[in-house]
Each structure stands twice: as C-alpha cells, then as structure tokens.
Design a protein around this motif. Structure first.
Motif, PDB file in Angstrom:
ATOM      1  N   GLN A  96       0.834  -1.203   0.000  1.00  0.00           N
ATOM      2  CA  GLN A  96       0.000   0.000   0.000  1.00  0.00           C
ATOM      3  C   GLN A  96       0.864   1.246   0.000  1.00  0.00           C
ATOM      4  O   GLN A  96       1.930   1.263   0.624  1.00  0.00           O
ATOM      5  CB  GLN A  96      -0.894   0.021   1.248  1.00  0.00           C
ATOM      6  N   MET A  97       0.388   2.277  -0.675  1.00  0.00           N
ATOM      7  CA  MET A  97       1.135   3.541  -0.702  1.00  0.00           C
ATOM      8  C   MET A  97       0.349   4.643  -0.021  1.00  0.00           C
ATOM      9  O   MET A  97      -0.869   4.719  -0.147  1.00  0.00           O
ATOM     10  CB  MET A  97       1.423   3.955  -2.140  1.00  0.00           C
ATOM     11  N   ILE A  98       1.077   5.484   0.678  1.00  0.00           N
ATOM     12  CA  ILE A  98       0.473   6.658   1.318  1.00  0.00           C
ATOM     13  C   ILE A  98       1.296   7.870   0.876  1.00  0.00           C
ATOM     14  O   ILE A  98       2.525   7.838   0.943  1.00  0.00           O
ATOM     15  CB  ILE A  98       0.503   6.532   2.854  1.00  0.00           C
ATOM     16  N   PHE A  99       0.601   8.903   0.418  1.00  0.00           N
ATOM     17  CA  PHE A  99       1.296  10.085  -0.079  1.00  0.00           C
ATOM     18  C   PHE A  99       1.048  11.272   0.836  1.00  0.00           C
ATOM     19  O   PHE A  99       0.172  11.253   1.696  1.00  0.00           O
ATOM     20  CB  PHE A  99       0.796  10.446  -1.481  1.00  0.00           C
ATOM     21  N   GLN A 100       1.819  12.305   0.557  1.00  0.00           N
ATOM     22  CA  GLN A 100       1.660  13.581   1.251  1.00  0.00           C
ATOM     23  C   GLN A 100       0.204  14.060   1.210  1.00  0.00           C
ATOM     24  O   GLN A 100      -0.321  14.575   2.186  1.00  0.00           O
ATOM     25  CB  GLN A 100       2.560  14.577   0.525  1.00  0.00           C
ATOM     26  N   ASP A 101      -0.428  13.873   0.043  1.00  0.00           N
ATOM     27  CA  ASP A 101      -1.777  14.417  -0.134  1.00  0.00           C
ATOM     28  C   ASP A 101      -2.858  13.333  -0.118  1.00  0.00           C
ATOM     29  O   ASP A 101      -3.961  13.557  -0.593  1.00  0.00           O
ATOM     30  CB  ASP A 101      -1.854  15.223  -1.435  1.00  0.00           C
ATOM     31  N   SER A 102      -2.550  12.165   0.441  1.00  0.00           N
ATOM     32  CA  SER A 102      -3.551  11.097   0.476  1.00  0.00           C
ATOM     33  C   SER A 102      -4.828  11.551   1.178  1.00  0.00           C
ATOM     34  O   SER A 102      -5.929  11.229   0.739  1.00  0.00           O
ATOM     35  CB  SER A 102      -3.004   9.852   1.185  1.00  0.00           C
ATOM     36  N   GLY A 103      -4.656  12.288   2.270  1.00  0.00           N
ATOM     37  CA  GLY A 103      -5.819  12.763   3.015  1.00  0.00           C
ATOM     38  C   GLY A 103      -6.667  13.715   2.191  1.00  0.00           C
ATOM     39  O   GLY A 103      -7.895  13.654   2.189  1.00  0.00           O
ATOM     40  N   ALA A 104      -5.991  14.575   1.434  1.00  0.00           N
ATOM     41  CA  ALA A 104      -6.702  15.568   0.629  1.00  0.00           C
ATOM     42  C   ALA A 104      -7.387  14.926  -0.574  1.00  0.00           C
ATOM     43  O   ALA A 104      -8.317  15.492  -1.138  1.00  0.00           O
ATOM     44  CB  ALA A 104      -5.728  16.646   0.169  1.00  0.00           C
ATOM     45  N   ALA A 105      -6.911  13.742  -0.974  1.00  0.00           N
ATOM     46  CA  ALA A 105      -7.437  13.110  -2.190  1.00  0.00           C
ATOM     47  C   ALA A 105      -8.588  12.137  -1.920  1.00  0.00           C
ATOM     48  O   ALA A 105      -9.068  11.474  -2.827  1.00  0.00           O
ATOM     49  CB  ALA A 105      -6.299  12.381  -2.908  1.00  0.00           C
ATOM     50  N   LEU A 106      -9.044  12.073  -0.664  1.00  0.00           N
ATOM     51  CA  LEU A 106     -10.158  11.165  -0.361  1.00  0.00           C
ATOM     52  C   LEU A 106     -11.412  11.585  -1.122  1.00  0.00           C
ATOM     53  O   LEU A 106     -11.664  12.775  -1.300  1.00  0.00           O
ATOM     54  CB  LEU A 106     -10.454  11.182   1.151  1.00  0.00           C
ATOM     55  N   ASN A 107     -12.182  10.613  -1.545  1.00  0.00           N
ATOM     56  CA  ASN A 107     -13.417  10.900  -2.287  1.00  0.00           C
ATOM     57  C   ASN A 107     -14.390  11.715  -1.424  1.00  0.00           C
ATOM     58  O   ASN A 107     -14.863  11.241  -0.391  1.00  0.00           O
ATOM     59  CB  ASN A 107     -14.066   9.571  -2.700  1.00  0.00           C
ATOM     60  N   PRO A 108     -14.698  12.951  -1.846  1.00  0.00           N
ATOM     61  CA  PRO A 108     -15.527  13.827  -0.999  1.00  0.00           C
ATOM     62  C   PRO A 108     -16.975  13.351  -0.874  1.00  0.00           C
ATOM     63  O   PRO A 108     -17.696  13.792   0.017  1.00  0.00           O
ATOM     64  CB  PRO A 108     -15.465  15.181  -1.723  1.00  0.00           C
ATOM     65  N   ARG A 109     -17.386  12.443  -1.757  1.00  0.00           N
ATOM     66  CA  ARG A 109     -18.785  11.991  -1.732  1.00  0.00           C
ATOM     67  C   ARG A 109     -18.983  10.737  -0.892  1.00  0.00           C
ATOM     68  O   ARG A 109     -20.092  10.231  -0.784  1.00  0.00           O
ATOM     69  CB  ARG A 109     -19.277  11.735  -3.154  1.00  0.00           C
ATOM     70  N   MET A 110     -17.894  10.209  -0.340  1.00  0.00           N
ATOM     71  CA  MET A 110     -18.025   8.978   0.445  1.00  0.00           C
ATOM     72  C   MET A 110     -17.865   9.274   1.929  1.00  0.00           C
ATOM     73  O   MET A 110     -17.080  10.133   2.316  1.00  0.00           O
ATOM     74  CB  MET A 110     -16.962   7.964   0.003  1.00  0.00           C
TER      75      MET A 110
END
Ligand SMILES: Nc1ncnc2c1ncn2[C@@H]1O[C@H](COP(=O)(O)OP(=O)(O)OP(=O)(O)O)[C@@H](O)[C@H]1O
Ligand SMILES: [Mg+2]
Length: 291
Positions: A89-103
């Motif tokens: 699994q990969m985690i990036f700097q912006d993983s949190g920001a890239a979460l699906n806003p509709r879920m």
C-alpha cells in the motif's frame, strides 16, 4: 539471523527524456533491500529522486535500468507485479486531501476490502472499519462523516486506516506528514510507529527530514542527485556519519540537548560538486559513496 528480504531495488536508474538535449537522471543507480518487518527510511533534499523511487517500486514507471524484486521475484513480470499490488500500500503527502468527498469515512475505509473481494458480511466489514478507525486514533462517531467535515490531520488518519485495512505486507509512505501542521506531524509519526510495531509490516518511509527518520526507521539511506550517498543502521548513521553531505544534513538538525547544541559544528556541503562512483562498505552494513 536476518529476516527475509521483501523488497529489493537493484541498480535502479530512472531517466526522463525531456528533449533531445535534455535527459533528467532522476534516479541514477540506486540499490537497497528492505527486510520483513523493517522500517527503511529514505531522506534527501527536494528533487533528489525519492518519489521517483517510490513510483518505480509501485510499478508506475518501467525502469530505465535495474530491477525491482518483490520476495526475490522480478516485478516486471505481471504475476509478481499483481501479487505486490495486493500486498503493498502507498500513502502520499496528499492522500488525506485526495479522499473521495462523496463517500463517508466508513465507505472510504471499506473500499479496499471491496476492491480486493475481502468483505465478509457487511456487519463484519463495518466492525473491521470501526476497529481500524480506533487504531488510527479516531472515535467511531466519525464513521458517518465526510472528508470535508474533518481536519487535515484527521483526513490523513483516515487515509492511513484505508491503507492498513487490508493488512499490507509492505507500506510505502512518501512524505506522509509533509502537508500537515507541525503540531500534527508528531502525532502522525507516533501513530505510524505504533501501527508498524503492532502490525509488523515492512515500511519504506520517505522524508525530507533526518530527525523524523531517526525516530521511525531501523536503517536509513541518504540520497543526493539520484544516488544513495550513505546507507547504514539509523543509530550508526547518526553516530558515525561519513559522507560530507550526511554530515551537513545532521549539523542542520536541532537536537533538544544543550550540550550537543553548544558543541555542534556546522558543516557545509556544496551539492554542486561531483559525486563519487563507488558505494563502499566501511563497516558491516554501513555503505558510503566514495571516489
Ligand atoms: N515524470 C517526470 N518527468 C520528468 N521529470 C521528472 C518526473 N518525475 C520527476 N522528475 C524530475 O526528477 C527529479 C527527481 O524528482 P522526485 O520527485 O523523485 O524528487 P523528490 O526527491 O521526491 O523531491 P521532493 O522532496 O520535492 O518530493 C526532479 O528533477 C524532477 O523534476
Ligand atoms: Mg517527492
């Protein structure tokens, strides 16, 4: 006794041809191994090739030269690549920001289970999500929230929960705290430490900051201009740094010890100078680029 090698990067070169005259040698001959249950830290200044290594390892690029081996098998083979994709699994700097806003948070954390066909009953899946959420330090009341209702630190916790729900064997985190407030960074690093020691996954942890890596990694590699200039057990690297670039990075770190700070000698390194050619083992497990 050494644990088995889960990931081996062998003579990796990753060049980008920008034009006929310009080729960027983002990674230019890098080799290292990560053992089962080990935390390997990779540090270096911006543009030195850290993210390119992470992307090459995850199969986004085809290496210009060299190989990436997962459990001893070449990941350029489709089957090996697929096994690795399932287990890594990969985690990036912006993983949190890239979460699906509709879920909702629940759906977000559940998604990898679904994608991997691992959902038992939906109650079981829901329990799993709840306990994962607790492991990343969040109350189950957040299950029904949407990413926009969370802080940056909470979103990154959700991204971490999402990555760990399928019990990966290997986690690659590329500057996973870089976009968070300083006060939150320490919390998330602590969280990574706890989660890694509880679950025991192998961990490639990429950061700018040597002090962060010191806290979390068993071994550390220092990169400059697409090369590894030094690689050693983390304590050894901090106690006996050999390469002048490593020394300069260390001298820039603030250590909360007045005696150390008083005796500290600032060491400057001109990063424009030519690097050596040979990666020499100076003492067991301690490699330095020389020549
Ligand atoms: N897809 C690409 N195409 C062209 N050049 C690239 C590409 N990806 C990276 N580079 C270049 O390769 C070099 C290494 O980039 P990389 O992103 O790996 O560095 P990094 O160590 O992760 O830096 P940072 O600390 O800023 O994240 C840089 O000069 C970058 O501009
Ligand atoms: Mg990067």
């Amino acid at each position: 006794m050494m644990a088995e090698v889960i990931l081996e990067v062998e003579g990796l070169k990753q060049y980008f041809e920008i034009s006929e005259e310009l080729t960027i040698k983002a990674v230019d001959g890098v080799s290292f191994k990560i053992h089962d249950g080990e935390v390997f830290g990779l540090v270096g200044e911006t543009g030195c090739g850290k993210s390119t290594i992470a992307r090459a390892v995850s199969g986004i690029y085809r290496p210009t030269a060299g190989r990436i081996l997962y459990r001893g098998l070449d990941t350029s083979e489709r089957k090996v690549h697929e096994t690795m994709r399932r287990e890594c699994q990969m985690i990036f700097q912006d993983s949190g920001a890239a979460l699906n806003p509709r879920m909702t948070v629940e759906k977000i954390i559940q998604e990898p289970l679904k994608l991997n066909g691992l959902t038992g009953g939906s109650d079981a899946a829901s329990d799993g999500v709840q306990s994962m959420l607790q492991k990343v330090g969040m109350d189950s009341m957040y299950m029904t929230k949407y990413p926009t209702e969370l802080s940056g630190g909470q979103r990154q916790r959700v991204a971490i929960a999402r990555s760990l729900i399928i019990n990966p064997k290997l986690v690659i985190a590329d500057e996973p705290i870089a976009s968070l407030d300083i006060s939150i960074q320490a919390q998330i690093i602590n969280l990574f430490r706890e989660l890694q020691s509880a679950a025991g996954f192998s961990f490639l942890f990429i950061a700018h900051d040597l002090s962060v890596v010191r806290y979390i990694s068993n071994r550390t590699g220092v990169m400059l201009h697409g090369r590894l200039v030094e690689l050693a057990e983390t304590e050894e690297l901090f106690e006996n740094p050999v390469h002048p670039y490593t020394r300069s990075l260390l001298s820039a770190i603030h250590v909360p010890d007045p005696l150390y700070e008083r005796n500290k000698v600032f060491s400057e390194y001109d990063t424009g100078q030519q690097l050596g050619e040979e990666f020499v083992e100076k003492s067991p497990g301690h490699f330095v680029l020389e020549g």
